[in-house]
Scaffold this motif. Structure first.
Motif, mmCIF file in Angstrom:
data_model
loop_
_atom_site.group_PDB
_atom_site.id
_atom_site.type_symbol
_atom_site.label_atom_id
_atom_site.label_comp_id
_atom_site.label_asym_id
_atom_site.label_seq_id
_atom_site.Cartn_x
_atom_site.Cartn_y
_atom_site.Cartn_z
ATOM 1 N N TYR A 42 -1.530 14.664 47.824
ATOM 2 C CA TYR A 42 -0.372 13.771 47.790
ATOM 3 C C TYR A 42 -0.510 12.716 46.693
ATOM 4 N N ASP A 47 -5.456 3.163 61.065
ATOM 5 C CA ASP A 47 -5.258 4.606 61.053
ATOM 6 C C ASP A 47 -6.643 5.222 60.853
ATOM 7 N N TYR A 78 4.648 0.098 60.194
ATOM 8 C CA TYR A 78 5.244 1.142 61.034
ATOM 9 C C TYR A 78 6.226 2.016 60.263
ATOM 10 N N SER A 79 6.838 1.466 59.227
ATOM 11 C CA SER A 79 7.747 2.297 58.430
ATOM 12 C C SER A 79 7.005 3.358 57.621
ATOM 13 N N VAL A 83 4.152 4.849 58.786
ATOM 14 C CA VAL A 83 3.346 5.695 59.674
ATOM 15 C C VAL A 83 3.555 7.188 59.411
ATOM 16 N N PRO A 84 4.796 7.671 59.236
ATOM 17 C CA PRO A 84 4.963 9.106 58.956
ATOM 18 C C PRO A 84 4.241 9.549 57.679
ATOM 19 N N LEU A 85 4.292 8.709 56.632
ATOM 20 C CA LEU A 85 3.590 9.059 55.395
ATOM 21 C C LEU A 85 2.083 8.988 55.587
ATOM 22 N N HIS A 86 1.625 7.991 56.349
ATOM 23 C CA HIS A 86 0.190 7.868 56.616
ATOM 24 C C HIS A 86 -0.347 9.140 57.266
ATOM 25 N N TYR A 87 0.442 9.721 58.156
ATOM 26 C CA TYR A 87 -0.012 10.914 58.866
ATOM 27 C C TYR A 87 -0.409 12.006 57.881
ATOM 28 N N PHE A 88 0.411 12.227 56.883
ATOM 29 C CA PHE A 88 0.125 13.284 55.910
ATOM 30 C C PHE A 88 -0.901 12.832 54.864
ATOM 31 N N LYS A 145 -4.520 11.873 56.407
ATOM 32 C CA LYS A 145 -5.133 13.083 56.964
ATOM 33 C C LYS A 145 -5.623 13.997 55.851
#
Length: 486
Positions: free
Chosen positions: A369, A338, A459-460, A462-467, A470
């Motif tokens: 976060y 990422d 992959y589970s 990934v949505p948390l990684h995005y926030f 970033k």
């Protein structure tokens, strides 16, 4: 050069561990000694010392490097143990001690100085028994080499495992339902006293082997907790009960202290046995050293914490995952990444961005976060990992090998790069890299999955990684402005 040849050469093993780091700092001020360090990775030695000291890379399991390190040595400190490193740690400790003793004899070393633990064979825990066996092995050939074997109980100092347990429990829990072992007797000792004994033993005028038990007043763990609370200005209540098993006690410790499960379990087992001084050799042979009272050692440890002067911590060179950072200092093999790139838009300076990077974690937190990082840390603690509350040694400074929450510093290029290796429980290997460039920050999370579960894990999230990732990269750059005037 001629004067240097007249000096005694003193070797320190375990020089990047809790006691070793402090002993190096103390002995480097003694001009009568040539100091030599045996380490697995020279980059874990404090940067300011690397060019000023004789550093040999190797280990007690590599006989070639061990011969090289011990050649010409007069006195050798053995500050190594494998507590909690693996299921066969006791066998590894025996092999390590045998190798060290035999190579010391072969190279003409005159004296081995070993720091072990108090306790007697009859009721010693598995880990304490291993420390006793190590002392017996090192001193098994008295006609060929002299061994001075110090035995200490609970060592109190900023960053020590025992002090971290006491401090965290006292500060977090006003009322404690405790196991019965809190009434077990021990004789704690301040880390400064331990260092004084070790230093004084180099020039001790004594020819035979010697076992020296060291400690201050006779206290129970409960009394230590009560006295530490008073020093901190807190009122705490302890209620020992018989229903907390060692297993439950270990979980009780990992939830409220920075200690991971394996180490907590070993410490709890040790606390079930009394660790009381068995001889008066410390008074007979070192009358000039007066052990500080327990309250005074706590005050000294708290001062170092408050003044951000913690020289070493229990996790500096523990035999846990990623102890030898060289094995984890490159993420090139990672297949999942990422990457976040944040340009400097408001005149940010690379030097200040790097300082902001090095201030992450611990009490400084992880920005917006932070609560998600703490949730992840709690999950890690529950499954036996380090968790987030391990914190950091210093609030502003990092060095190679430092612990940073559930990360380990495995590469550090001042002003340019920080690479962290994950010591959390994950199905694979993970790194977090900060590359501070002239006009932008490049932040990369690297992951090398282990099997299908590793890929599912990545992959589970990934949505948390995005926030999370970033926000982290952007917040690091934004926070760099706070360092502009420092």
């Amino acid at each position: 050069m001629h004067d240097d040849q007249k000096k005694q050469t003193v070797l320190i093993t375990g020089a990047t561990g809790y006691i070793g780091r402090r002993l190096v700092q103390q002995l480097r001020l003694r001009p009568e000694y040539n100091l030599r360090l045996l380490v697995r990775n020279r980059h874990k030695v404090q940067a300011a010392l690397i060019e000023k000291m004789d550093i040999r890379e190797g280990s007690t399991f590599d006989l070639g490097s061990l011969h090289d390190a011990l050649d010409g040595v007069h006195t050798a400190f053995y500050l190594i143990h494998s507590m909690g490193s693996s299921d066969d740690y006791a066998a590894r400790d025996r092999t390590s001690a045998e190798n060290f003793r035999d190579v010391c004899i072969a190279t003409g070393v005159k004296r081995i100085i070993y720091l072990g633990g108090l306790g007697v064979r009859g009721d010693a825990s598995e880990h304490l028994l291993s420390r006793i066996e190590t002392g017996e092995i090192l001193s098994a050939k008295p006609g060929e080499i002299q061994t001075i074997w110090f035995r200490a109980g609970v060592i109190i100092g900023s960053g020590s495992a025992s002090f971290e347990i006491i401090r965290n429990l006292c500060q977090k829990l006003p009322i404690m339902i405790t196991p019965r072992w809190v009434r077990t007797r021990t004789q704690p000792i301040g880390v400064d006293n331990v260092l004084d004994y070790l230093e004084s033993s180099i020039a001790l005028d004594h020819q035979d082997d010697l076992i020296v038990d060291i400690g201050s007043e006779d206290l129970s763990f409960q009394q230590m907790m009560e006295q530490a609370s008073q020093v901190m200005g807190l009122k705490r209540y302890l209620f020992p009960v018989p229903v907390l098993s060692p297993h439950l006690s270990s979980y009780w410790l990992i939830l409220f202290t920075p200690i991971p499960y394996k180490l907590a379990s070993a410490l709890v087992e040790g606390l079930k046995s009394e660790t009381i001084v068995q001889n008066d050799n410390s008074i007979r042979f070192f009358p000039e050293i007066k052990p500080f009272p327990f309250r005074e050692t706590v005050r000294a440890a708290m001062r170092e914490l408050e003044q951000n002067q913690v020289l070493s911590r229990w996790c500096d060179s523990s035999a846990q995952q990623a102890c030898d950072i060289r094995e984890f200092d490159t993420p090139e093999g990672a297949i999942l990444r990422d990457i976040r790139i944040v340009p400097y838009r408001n005149g940010e300076q690379p030097a200040n961005v790097f300082r902001a990077v090095c201030a992450l974690g611990g009490e400084n937190g992880w920005f917006r976060y932070n609560f998600l990082w703490r949730v992840r840390g709690t999950m890690d603690k529950i499954v036996g990992g380090y968790g987030l509350n391990r914190g950091r040694r210093s609030g502003t400074e990092l060095r190679m090998g430092d612990a940073l929450d559930f990360w380990k510093v495995v590469d550090l290029k001042p002003g340019k790069r920080l690479l962290l290796h994950a010591q959390m429980k994950v199905p694979g290997q993970a790194w977090l890299e900060f590359d501070v460039q002239e006009n932008q920050l490049v932040q990369t999370a690297h992951f090398l999955p282990k099997g299908i579960m590793g890929r599912f894990y990545w992959y589970s999230l990934v949505p948390l990684h995005y926030f999370v990732f970033k926000d982290l990269a952007k917040a690091v750059v934004d926070s760099s402005r706070y360092f502009q005037n420092e």
